[in-house]
Design a protein around this motif. Structure first.
Motif, PDB file in Angstrom:
ATOM      1  N   ILE A  18       0.768  -1.262   0.084  1.00  0.00           N
ATOM      2  CA  ILE A  18       0.798  -0.011  -0.120  1.00  0.00           C
ATOM      3  C   ILE A  18       0.564   1.172   0.257  1.00  0.00           C
ATOM      4  O   ILE A  18       0.714   2.184  -0.739  1.00  0.00           O
ATOM      5  CB  ILE A  18      -0.746  -0.219   1.365  1.00  0.00           C
ATOM      6  N   SER A  19       2.191   1.465   0.909  1.00  0.00           N
ATOM      7  CA  SER A  19       2.601   2.597   0.622  1.00  0.00           C
ATOM      8  C   SER A  19       3.513   2.760  -0.621  1.00  0.00           C
ATOM      9  O   SER A  19       3.660   4.213  -0.865  1.00  0.00           O
ATOM     10  CB  SER A  19       3.539   2.324   1.505  1.00  0.00           C
ATOM     11  N   PHE A  20       3.545   1.807  -1.186  1.00  0.00           N
ATOM     12  CA  PHE A  20       4.732   1.914  -1.848  1.00  0.00           C
ATOM     13  C   PHE A  20       3.369   2.339  -3.293  1.00  0.00           C
ATOM     14  O   PHE A  20       3.679   3.149  -4.483  1.00  0.00           O
ATOM     15  CB  PHE A  20       5.019   0.210  -3.193  1.00  0.00           C
ATOM     16  N   VAL A  21       2.109   2.079  -3.243  1.00  0.00           N
ATOM     17  CA  VAL A  21       1.147   2.311  -4.430  1.00  0.00           C
ATOM     18  C   VAL A  21       0.759   4.183  -4.435  1.00  0.00           C
ATOM     19  O   VAL A  21       0.809   4.160  -4.576  1.00  0.00           O
ATOM     20  CB  VAL A  21      -0.262   1.296  -4.515  1.00  0.00           C
ATOM     21  N   ARG A  22       0.761   3.863  -2.817  1.00  0.00           N
ATOM     22  CA  ARG A  22      -0.044   5.236  -2.518  1.00  0.00           C
ATOM     23  C   ARG A  22       1.567   6.354  -3.026  1.00  0.00           C
ATOM     24  O   ARG A  22       1.257   7.452  -3.491  1.00  0.00           O
ATOM     25  CB  ARG A  22       0.554   5.811  -1.238  1.00  0.00           C
ATOM     26  N   GLN A  23       2.355   6.072  -3.359  1.00  0.00           N
ATOM     27  CA  GLN A  23       3.758   6.600  -3.437  1.00  0.00           C
ATOM     28  C   GLN A  23       3.951   6.773  -4.748  1.00  0.00           C
ATOM     29  O   GLN A  23       4.369   8.019  -5.395  1.00  0.00           O
ATOM     30  CB  GLN A  23       5.211   5.912  -3.261  1.00  0.00           C
ATOM     31  N   VAL A  24       3.566   5.742  -5.302  1.00  0.00           N
ATOM     32  CA  VAL A  24       2.965   5.736  -7.306  1.00  0.00           C
ATOM     33  C   VAL A  24       1.981   7.241  -7.207  1.00  0.00           C
ATOM     34  O   VAL A  24       2.671   7.713  -7.944  1.00  0.00           O
ATOM     35  CB  VAL A  24       2.553   4.504  -7.321  1.00  0.00           C
ATOM     36  N   HIS A  61      -8.691  -4.751   2.438  1.00  0.00           N
ATOM     37  CA  HIS A  61      -7.825  -6.185   3.345  1.00  0.00           C
ATOM     38  C   HIS A  61      -6.880  -5.507   4.373  1.00  0.00           C
ATOM     39  O   HIS A  61      -6.874  -6.293   5.304  1.00  0.00           O
ATOM     40  CB  HIS A  61      -7.117  -7.118   1.841  1.00  0.00           C
ATOM     41  N   ALA A  62      -6.141  -4.445   4.706  1.00  0.00           N
ATOM     42  CA  ALA A  62      -5.423  -4.810   4.723  1.00  0.00           C
ATOM     43  C   ALA A  62      -5.906  -4.124   6.134  1.00  0.00           C
ATOM     44  O   ALA A  62      -5.519  -3.628   6.910  1.00  0.00           O
ATOM     45  CB  ALA A  62      -3.919  -3.145   4.078  1.00  0.00           C
ATOM     46  N   LEU A  63      -7.239  -2.608   5.432  1.00  0.00           N
ATOM     47  CA  LEU A  63      -8.264  -2.585   6.530  1.00  0.00           C
ATOM     48  C   LEU A  63      -8.390  -2.982   7.359  1.00  0.00           C
ATOM     49  O   LEU A  63      -8.529  -2.722   9.070  1.00  0.00           O
ATOM     50  CB  LEU A  63      -9.214  -1.448   6.068  1.00  0.00           C
ATOM     51  N   MET A  64      -9.174  -3.987   7.762  1.00  0.00           N
ATOM     52  CA  MET A  64      -9.600  -5.535   8.142  1.00  0.00           C
ATOM     53  C   MET A  64      -9.203  -6.116   8.745  1.00  0.00           C
ATOM     54  O   MET A  64      -8.898  -6.509   9.715  1.00  0.00           O
ATOM     55  CB  MET A  64     -10.822  -6.043   7.308  1.00  0.00           C
ATOM     56  N   HIS A  65      -7.835  -5.935   8.223  1.00  0.00           N
ATOM     57  CA  HIS A  65      -6.502  -7.232   8.288  1.00  0.00           C
ATOM     58  C   HIS A  65      -5.293  -7.117   8.980  1.00  0.00           C
ATOM     59  O   HIS A  65      -4.626  -7.978   9.881  1.00  0.00           O
ATOM     60  CB  HIS A  65      -6.506  -9.104   7.843  1.00  0.00           C
ATOM     61  N   GLY A  66      -4.846  -6.324   9.076  1.00  0.00           N
ATOM     62  CA  GLY A  66      -3.581  -5.759   9.173  1.00  0.00           C
ATOM     63  C   GLY A  66      -3.260  -4.816  10.148  1.00  0.00           C
ATOM     64  O   GLY A  66      -4.374  -5.230  11.120  1.00  0.00           O
ATOM     65  N   THR A  67      -1.725  -4.903  10.535  1.00  0.00           N
ATOM     66  CA  THR A  67      -1.477  -4.743  11.782  1.00  0.00           C
ATOM     67  C   THR A  67      -1.707  -3.029  11.575  1.00  0.00           C
ATOM     68  O   THR A  67      -2.545  -2.189  10.725  1.00  0.00           O
ATOM     69  CB  THR A  67       0.258  -4.432  11.950  1.00  0.00           C
ATOM     70  N   PRO A  68      -1.745  -2.440  13.344  1.00  0.00           N
ATOM     71  CA  PRO A  68      -2.259  -1.050  13.208  1.00  0.00           C
ATOM     72  C   PRO A  68      -1.717   0.030  12.825  1.00  0.00           C
ATOM     73  O   PRO A  68      -2.412   1.081  11.651  1.00  0.00           O
ATOM     74  CB  PRO A  68      -1.542  -0.569  14.653  1.00  0.00           C
ATOM     75  N   SER A  69      -0.531  -0.210  12.103  1.00  0.00           N
ATOM     76  CA  SER A  69       0.151   1.378  10.973  1.00  0.00           C
ATOM     77  C   SER A  69      -0.310   0.723   9.817  1.00  0.00           C
ATOM     78  O   SER A  69      -0.692   1.359   8.954  1.00  0.00           O
ATOM     79  CB  SER A  69       1.675   0.382  10.779  1.00  0.00           C
ATOM     80  N   GLU A  70      -0.724  -0.919   9.703  1.00  0.00           N
ATOM     81  CA  GLU A  70      -1.381  -1.307   7.970  1.00  0.00           C
ATOM     82  C   GLU A  70      -2.369  -0.321   7.876  1.00  0.00           C
ATOM     83  O   GLU A  70      -2.638   0.255   6.635  1.00  0.00           O
ATOM     84  CB  GLU A  70      -0.975  -2.524   7.764  1.00  0.00           C
ATOM     85  N   ARG A  71      -3.466  -0.009   9.018  1.00  0.00           N
ATOM     86  CA  ARG A  71      -4.953  -0.189   9.070  1.00  0.00           C
ATOM     87  C   ARG A  71      -5.079   1.156   8.787  1.00  0.00           C
ATOM     88  O   ARG A  71      -5.807   1.772   8.080  1.00  0.00           O
ATOM     89  CB  ARG A  71      -5.234  -0.811  10.254  1.00  0.00           C
ATOM     90  N   VAL A  72      -4.369   1.886   9.507  1.00  0.00           N
ATOM     91  CA  VAL A  72      -3.555   3.521   9.133  1.00  0.00           C
ATOM     92  C   VAL A  72      -3.331   3.731   7.591  1.00  0.00           C
ATOM     93  O   VAL A  72      -4.075   4.847   7.133  1.00  0.00           O
ATOM     94  CB  VAL A  72      -2.508   4.241  10.272  1.00  0.00           C
ATOM     95  N   ASP A  73      -1.864   2.922   6.868  1.00  0.00           N
ATOM     96  CA  ASP A  73      -1.694   3.231   6.184  1.00  0.00           C
ATOM     97  C   ASP A  73      -3.068   3.043   4.991  1.00  0.00           C
ATOM     98  O   ASP A  73      -3.175   4.058   3.896  1.00  0.00           O
ATOM     99  CB  ASP A  73      -1.199   2.557   5.120  1.00  0.00           C
ATOM    100  N   GLY A  77      -5.052   5.535   2.312  1.00  0.00           N
ATOM    101  CA  GLY A  77      -5.263   5.159   1.014  1.00  0.00           C
ATOM    102  C   GLY A  77      -6.048   5.911   0.966  1.00  0.00           C
ATOM    103  O   GLY A  77      -6.506   5.857  -0.495  1.00  0.00           O
ATOM    104  N   MET A  78      -7.020   4.584   1.293  1.00  0.00           N
ATOM    105  CA  MET A  78      -8.949   5.198   0.732  1.00  0.00           C
ATOM    106  C   MET A  78      -9.125   6.819   0.546  1.00  0.00           C
ATOM    107  O   MET A  78     -10.067   7.072  -0.037  1.00  0.00           O
ATOM    108  CB  MET A  78     -10.175   4.066   1.592  1.00  0.00           C
ATOM    109  N   GLY A  79      -8.268   7.186   1.411  1.00  0.00           N
ATOM    110  CA  GLY A  79      -9.039   9.033   1.400  1.00  0.00           C
ATOM    111  C   GLY A  79      -8.631   9.394   0.410  1.00  0.00           C
ATOM    112  O   GLY A  79      -8.599  10.936  -0.400  1.00  0.00           O
ATOM    113  N   ASP A  80      -6.749   8.884  -0.237  1.00  0.00           N
ATOM    114  CA  ASP A  80      -6.780   9.671  -1.671  1.00  0.00           C
ATOM    115  C   ASP A  80      -7.387   9.068  -2.633  1.00  0.00           C
ATOM    116  O   ASP A  80      -7.898   9.645  -3.337  1.00  0.00           O
ATOM    117  CB  ASP A  80      -5.306   8.411  -1.564  1.00  0.00           C
TER     118      ASP A  80
END
Length: 285
Positions: A18-24, A61-73, A77-80
């Protein structure tokens, strides 16, 4: 294209990127700004039919199942996606509201909730009229979040609740509930957030203009009672509410509030230094 590349990978794998996709996405916008000379408000590809469709599964998927930092990202990202998509293209995807509401209702850190609230606020601003089925859940979520221990969560809840009232017909019960909380024995930080939420609601003139006179009088009374608070934030928010009220009541009503209370040295509001500061903030706004 993108849809094929993402569809052949497991959601768990793509959600790690997700971080990579947001950066792209950011890089594409920067390049477009460099070539056009202005920063684009929208991503043209996202505004095509099903434009954001390939990206949503990984974020959800990351929002529902990720770590807290992944959920934030993921929430950011959905906000983006929301921010860079026009209303028409976003409308088929407002169902993303459901997972966002479910996660914020759970026991997650403040940064996760704050990120989700920000995205929900963006959704309301961009495609609010398509969120009618979610209005009761959103209202409950925002009001409940005003009681959160974290000020970042409460602040974003207050702002989002104000935006939501643009789409709701239940303005009076919401304001009355906020006033009841302000009069209760909850701590002053939570009361301040209730006042902030009222200010956010009144900021929208179409909404504030529908507040009946008797309820507006209750708002004025509640703010006057807290203008002498020893907490800077409470005095500031009460002052802000008075500023919004000044745009909604008649000149004669406003004149009475000013001469009888805010600018009257003999009024109970001006009995203490805190009260004088609160009155000044109200007149300033």
């Amino acid at each position: 294209g993108v849809h094929y590349l993402l569809s052949i990978q497991e959601e768990e794998a793509t959600s790690k990127n997700i971080s990579f996709v947001r950066q792209v996405i950011t890089d594409v916008l920067v390049e477009k700004e460099r070539s056009c000379g202005t920063k684009p408000a929208l991503m043209p590809a996202f505004c095509l039919p099903k434009g954001i469709g390939p990206f949503l599964p990984m974020f959800q998927h990351a929002l529902m199942h990720g770590t807290p930092s992944e959920r934030v990202d993921a929430a950011e990202g959905m906000g983006d996606l929301v921010r860079l998509t026009n209303e028409k293209a976003l409308a088929p995807f407002v169902k993303m509201t459901g997972p966002l509401i479910r996660i914020i209702a759970d026991r997650f850190p403040a940064e996760v909730k704050a990120a989700i609230l920000n995205t929900l606020g963006l959704l309301i601003g961009r495609a609010g009229r398509y969120l009618k089925p979610f209005l009761p859940q959103l209202q409950t979520t925002f009001v409940k979040s005003l009681h959160d221990p974290a000020v970042s969560v409460r602040t974003r809840s207050a702002r989002a609740l104000g935006d939501l009232m643009n789409e709701s017909r239940r303005i009076e019960p919401v304001i009355q509930d906020l006033l009841n909380n302000i009069r209760s024995d909850i701590n002053v930080s939570l009361k301040t957030s209730m006042v902030q939420a009222i200010g956010s609601i009144l900021h929208h003139k179409d909404v504030g203009g529908k507040v009946p006179g008797n309820l507006m009088s209750e708002i004025i009374r509640a703010c006057k009672e807290n203008l002498d608070s020893d907490k800077d934030a409470m005095r500031r928010e009460c002052g802000y509410v008075f500023g919004e009220i000044s745009n909604l009541i008649s000149e004669s009503e406003l004149g009475a509030v000013i001469t009888e209370d805010l600018a009257n040295d003999d009024s109970s509001v001006n009995a203490t230094w805190y009260g004088k500061d609160g009155a000044f903030l109200s007149l300033y706004h």
